[in-house]
Write an enzyme that holds these catalytic residues in place. Structure first.
Site, mmCIF file in Angstrom:
data_model
loop_
_atom_site.group_PDB
_atom_site.id
_atom_site.type_symbol
_atom_site.label_atom_id
_atom_site.label_comp_id
_atom_site.label_asym_id
_atom_site.label_seq_id
_atom_site.Cartn_x
_atom_site.Cartn_y
_atom_site.Cartn_z
ATOM 1 N N VAL A 59 0.348 -37.745 -87.831
ATOM 2 C CA VAL A 59 1.003 -38.861 -87.144
ATOM 3 C C VAL A 59 2.181 -38.417 -86.281
ATOM 4 O O VAL A 59 2.682 -39.197 -85.459
ATOM 5 C CB VAL A 59 1.471 -39.946 -88.146
ATOM 6 C CG1 VAL A 59 0.277 -40.613 -88.801
ATOM 7 C CG2 VAL A 59 2.422 -39.366 -89.193
ATOM 8 N N ASN A 86 0.302 -46.370 -92.221
ATOM 9 C CA ASN A 86 0.429 -46.188 -93.658
ATOM 10 C C ASN A 86 0.804 -44.772 -94.091
ATOM 11 O O ASN A 86 1.348 -44.582 -95.166
ATOM 12 C CB ASN A 86 -0.890 -46.608 -94.326
ATOM 13 C CG ASN A 86 -0.967 -46.226 -95.771
ATOM 14 O OD1 ASN A 86 -0.218 -46.724 -96.604
ATOM 15 N ND2 ASN A 86 -1.881 -45.306 -96.092
ATOM 16 N N SER A 138 8.368 -50.023 -98.642
ATOM 17 C CA SER A 138 8.461 -49.629 -100.042
ATOM 18 C C SER A 138 9.534 -50.459 -100.724
ATOM 19 O O SER A 138 10.436 -51.004 -100.064
ATOM 20 C CB SER A 138 8.833 -48.148 -100.147
ATOM 21 O OG SER A 138 9.206 -47.790 -101.461
ATOM 22 N N TYR A 151 13.824 -40.523 -98.416
ATOM 23 C CA TYR A 151 12.645 -41.395 -98.437
ATOM 24 C C TYR A 151 13.061 -42.850 -98.259
ATOM 25 O O TYR A 151 12.482 -43.589 -97.452
ATOM 26 C CB TYR A 151 11.908 -41.205 -99.759
ATOM 27 C CG TYR A 151 10.711 -42.099 -99.955
ATOM 28 C CD1 TYR A 151 9.472 -41.754 -99.426
ATOM 29 C CD2 TYR A 151 10.816 -43.287 -100.678
ATOM 30 C CE1 TYR A 151 8.364 -42.579 -99.608
ATOM 31 C CE2 TYR A 151 9.726 -44.114 -100.866
ATOM 32 C CZ TYR A 151 8.498 -43.755 -100.333
ATOM 33 O OH TYR A 151 7.411 -44.577 -100.519
#
Length: 264
Positions: A59, A86, A138, A151
């Protein structure tokens, strides 16, 4: 009636695979993109013959985005009903102990990769009435997760991008949605925590947070694409964190200090 089409990054395993199966059951043509060739083949084998196309794609590679979307839409009669942004990695650890290489990789895949998909995918989605950009955020985008700081930062970015594009693309007739799942029991969680002998999965469960299944996320993805909510929460942990972030932020702060933030 024309067959609808969805293009899924991170389609070689986990959430991407489950979403591919869910949409294929509804008769959709599925484009699967991933860096994992073996995983792509395994996912494709689970789908109806002749109804999927696979692309080995990173990606971060903008040329590949264009080439692969060109190829996929040439097989769908120009349709791209859903682009599912995703792909992501779960590399974690205290930021002071992460290497710059790992830090850059998480940001480039989890955030810049999603930005690439949005910017490049817009032209394809705009040609399909009622299309949708679906992003994977998330529960770490609800309140920053200690031990997963970088993250979490990328997932906050995905969440804010979704909100911004929901307004920005409204006039183009493109829906923009995201999934806000609790921690999902997929291979992504088997990654190690930097500076610890535990996996991300172990860190999450020891912090008192439940894991959800990829199948639950796949059902949520179907509902998100066909619903009006910008954010679709998945799993008990996500709903609890959503509630706590609004009404009990102090409790979340203590949890991060006590549970997820602790290390061996």
């Amino acid at each position: 009636m024309e067959t609808k089409a969805i293009f899924i990054t991170g389609g070689g395993s986990g959430i991407g695979r489950a979403v591919a199966q869910r949409f294929a059951r509804e008769g959709w043509r599925v484009g699967l993109a991933d860096v994992n060739a073996k995983g792509l083949s395994e996912t494709a084998a689970l789908l109806p013959v002749g109804m999927s196309d696979t692309y080995i794609m990173d990606v971060r590679d903008r040329d590949s985005w264009k080439t692969d979307l060109d190829d996929f839409t040439s097989k769908t009669g120009g349709r791209l009903d859903v682009l599912f942004n995703n792909a992501g990695i779960g590399t974690g650890g205290p930021i002071a102990e992460m290497s710059f290489e790992d830090l850059d990789r998480v940001v480039q895949i989890n955030l810049v990769g999603v930005l690439n998909g949005a910017k490049i995918g817009h032209a394809y989605l705009a040609k399909t009435p009622g299309s949708c950009l679906l992003n994977t955020a998330s529960a770490s985008a609800i309140y920053g997760s200690a031990g997963l700081s970088v993250y979490s930062a990328t997932k906050f970015g995905v969440r804010s991008l979704t909100e911004a594009l929901d307004g920005e693309w409204y006039g183009d007739g493109i829906k923009v949605r995201d999934l806000v799942p609790a921690f999902i029991d997929t291979p992504l969680l088997q990654g190690p925590i930097e500076g610890s002998n535990r996996t991300i999965r172990e860190t999450v469960t020891e912090g008192g947070l439940e894991l959800s299944s990829a199948a639950d996320v796949a059902d949520a993805a179907w509902n998100a694409v066909h619903g009006d909510a910008v954010h679709t929460y998945v799993g008990k942990t996500a709903f609890r964190m959503k509630f706590a972030a609004r009404w009990m932020p102090g409790q979340l702060r203590k949890m991060m200090r006590r549970g997820i933030g602790s290390r061996d």
